[in-house]
Scaffold this motif. Structure first.
Motif, mmCIF file in Angstrom:
data_model
loop_
_atom_site.group_PDB
_atom_site.id
_atom_site.type_symbol
_atom_site.label_atom_id
_atom_site.label_comp_id
_atom_site.label_asym_id
_atom_site.label_seq_id
_atom_site.Cartn_x
_atom_site.Cartn_y
_atom_site.Cartn_z
ATOM 1 N N ARG A 122 -0.669 4.570 2.959
ATOM 2 C CA ARG A 122 -1.385 3.996 4.102
ATOM 3 C C ARG A 122 -2.067 5.037 4.974
ATOM 4 O O ARG A 122 -2.950 4.702 5.754
ATOM 5 N N LEU A 153 -2.001 0.153 -5.102
ATOM 6 C CA LEU A 153 -1.631 -1.059 -4.373
ATOM 7 C C LEU A 153 -0.969 -2.003 -5.348
ATOM 8 O O LEU A 153 -1.364 -2.075 -6.516
ATOM 9 N N ASN A 194 0.852 -1.173 0.000
ATOM 10 C CA ASN A 194 0.000 0.000 0.000
ATOM 11 C C ASN A 194 0.903 1.242 0.000
ATOM 12 O O ASN A 194 1.581 1.504 0.980
#
Length: 130
Positions: free
Chosen positions: A72, A125, A69
């Motif tokens: 985040r 992602l 990710n």
């Protein structure tokens, strides 16, 4: 004249009912496909506060999945398969590594966190399966 008016109302009511029935359904999750010879795919999109995007990917028992990710602070994600009773919590970590317990399809949800600013942002992602 009165019957034309009531007839028009009935047609409008039926049209509105049809539109709501079609628009109220949930979109199908997007299938993640890997380029030939690749074991990674990058997922990206734009979400507003509280919105989710749904993906699905296939994996075999024993394979290792890594999800990275890149943002985040604004996005979290979770993976689950209801059939195999497998579910992660929403993750805000920079990466998650786990082994696939059973062969099949797994759902991946990306969610925009509720923050004051920015209300809408782009996510990225990376999903790797080996």
């Amino acid at each position: 004249m009165r019957s034309v008016f009531f007839g028009s109302l009935i047609i409008l009511a039926l049209a509105a009912t049809s539109m709501f029935a079609q628009g109220g359904g949930k979109a199908e999750p997007q299938r993640i496909k890997f380029a030939s010879g690749k074991s990674s795919a990058t997922l990206s999109g734009s979400l507003s506060n509280g919105q989710e995007m749904e993906y699905v990917f296939g994996a075999s028992k024993g394979q290792t999945v890594t999800i990275k990710n890149s943002n985040r602070s604004l996005f979290d994600f979770r993976v689950f398969n209801q059939e195999f009773d497998f579910e992660t919590e929403f993750e805000s970590s920079p990466s998650l590594l786990f082994e696939i317990p059973e062969s099949g399809d797994y759902m991946l949800f990306v969610r925009k966190k509720q923050v004051k600013t920015p209300r809408t942002a782009r996510f990225s992602l990376t999903l790797t399966i080996k």
